[in-house]
Enzyme design. Structure first.
Site, PDB file in Angstrom:
ATOM      1  CE  LYS A  74       2.343   2.309   4.164  1.00 40.17           C
ATOM      2  NZ  LYS A  74       1.207   2.717   3.296  1.00 40.17           N
ATOM      3  CB  THR A  75       3.962  -3.822   0.448  1.00 38.70           C
ATOM      4  OG1 THR A  75       3.084  -3.503   1.519  1.00 38.70           O
ATOM      5  CG2 THR A  75       4.340  -5.288   0.511  1.00 38.70           C
ATOM      6  CG  ASP A 119       2.190  -3.329   6.219  1.00 41.73           C
ATOM      7  OD1 ASP A 119       2.352  -2.109   6.336  1.00 41.73           O
ATOM      8  OD2 ASP A 119       1.394  -3.828   5.402  1.00 41.73           O
ATOM      9  CB  THR A 168      -1.420   4.319   7.856  1.00 45.62           C
ATOM     10  OG1 THR A 168      -1.779   3.636   9.057  1.00 45.62           O
ATOM     11  CG2 THR A 168      -1.503   3.352   6.692  1.00 45.62           C
ATOM     12  NE  ARG A 227      -3.729  -2.248  -2.228  1.00 47.66           N
ATOM     13  CZ  ARG A 227      -3.038  -2.087  -1.107  1.00 47.66           C
ATOM     14  NH1 ARG A 227      -3.455  -1.235  -0.194  1.00 47.66           N
ATOM     15  NH2 ARG A 227      -1.934  -2.768  -0.896  1.00 47.66           N
TER      16      ARG A 227
END
Ligand SMILES: Nc1ncnc2c1ncn2[C@@H]1O[C@H](COP(=O)(O)OP(=O)(O)OP(=O)(O)O)[C@@H](O)[C@H]1O
Length: 360
Positions: A74-75, A119, A168, A227
């Site tokens: 997302k970032t 975020d 989330t 990640r």
């Protein structure tokens, strides 16, 4: 004291949350353009249309909401949005904005066309959230000066900007906030083939020699999350460089991840301890959460929040009103044989979980 006591997920190699090392290296591994971003085809295509249309019109695009589990990009996507628009980006998060004044300070310093990445937007305070409604819709905020009966609202015009919110938990966003986003992208877990491409790309950037089977081995243990794939790649690189000549093959990747206790399906020590207790001590269940937690020497919350979500997602464990139950796949994964069913009619849960068992 259990190693998971302070922050249950903190020291896990397979946690999707970013640790300090991730933060330090992630910047170098982030794709910079939309066509470098692997997977998430639907979100990518939809977003590409939104951005191209805005560029053609010469206006700021609609606000964008990105939802999905941590570590899926997302970032990274928010930075790509800014790069594709040729706009600067400001990054902040919901927990950092506790007062409406914090948000007013950020909004009033934005430049025209800037992207604001927020975020964990679901964790903003209520007053800040209400201020954001007006800012998103009218590019205006009311700054309250003074307190009590003498307080006055001073309207402040804002330059057009694009908010990219990430969460989330899209379901936790109040509808008035959700409705103010013109585009919502739902990020899904990545398929193994996509993660294999992520591993290859990162290996090239980190100057690690890896063959396709080595990348596939890491991808298969990465729980659908880039990640985690990048983190496992770094640990495999350490192993390959210390114990071998630095090249990563399937065998080297498997050996390395065995050292780090991440198995072929991405389960770590805690996940396997939970399954192992459920199968060996309780015959596959049903067993209550607290009993299961005592059996593995962990807090109930740790078992419920850290281990179970992935086990459930993988179809290895089911939560039922009568307790936790292992599925046929769990017995298979640990290489154990389920006990022979007692005579008598099978419950509907048993039939659902063990469809291939002969009915006795
Ligand atoms: N589609 C992708 N292609 C290549 N690399 C990716 C992709 N998605 C994520 N990554 C990598 O995974 C790492 C984590 O991504 P990112 O920080 O964007 O996730 P996130 O969803 O914002 O996580 P969080 O919710 O914890 O902030 C980054 O280093 C990035 O390089």
């Amino acid at each position: 004291m259990s190693p998971y006591d302070s922050d249950p997920a903190a020291d896990r190699l397979v946690t999707a949350a970013a640790d300090g090392e991730d933060q330090a290296v992630e910047a170098a591994l982030r794709p910079k353009q939309l066509d470098e971003f692997i997977g998430q085809e639907r979100v990518r295509e939809q977003l590409s249309l939104v951005l191209q249309a805005a560029r053609r019109r010469g206006t700021a695009p609609d606000h964008v909401l990105l939802s999905g589990p941590p570590g899926l990009g997302k970032t990274t996507l928010s930075m790509i949005i800014a790069a594709e628009l040729g706009a600067p980006i400001r990054i902040t998060s919901g927990p950092a904005i506790q007062h409406a004044g914090d948000l007013a300070a950020i909004l009033s310093s934005l430049t025209e066309g800037e992207v604001l990445f927020l975020d964990e937007i679901h964790r903003m305070s209520r007053p800040a959230e209400e201020m954001l409604y007006m800012a998103m819709e009218d590019f205006r905020v009311d700054v309250i000066v003074g307190k009590g009966p003498g307080a006055t609202a001073i309207p402040l015009e804002l330059p057009p900007f694009t908010l990219v919110g990430a969460t989330t938990r899209a379901g936790l966003l109040p509808p008035p906030l959700r409705d103010r986003f013109g585009f919502t992208g739902h990020m899904e877990f990545y398929a193994p083939a996509e993660l294999q491409r992520v591993v290859h790309r990162s290996a090239a950037l980190l100057d690690v020699e890896i063959d396709p089977a080595g990348a596939a081995e890491i991808a298969g243990r990465s729980r659908g999350t880039p990640r985690i794939a990048n983190r496992l790649l770094r640990r495999v690189r350490d192993y390959a460089q210390v114990r071998h000549d630095g090249q990563v093959t399937r065998e080297i990747a498997a050996q390395a991840l065995q050292v780090y206790e991440v198995d072929a399906r991405g389960l770590d020590r805690l996940d396997r301890a939970v399954l192992d207790a459920l199968l060996r001590l309780f015959g596959g269940g049903p067993v209550g959460l607290s009993t299961l937690a005592v059996a593995v020497g962990e807090e109930s919350e740790t078992v419920e929040e850290v281990a179970e979500p992935f086990l459930v997602r993988e179809g290895l464990l089911a939560r039922t009103p009568r307790g936790r139950i292992a599925t046929a796949a769990a017995w298979q994964h640990l290489g154990l044989t389920p006990p022979v069913q007692a005579a008598g009619p099978r419950t509907s849960t048993q039939s659902a979980l063990f469809p291939d068992d002969p009915v006795v």
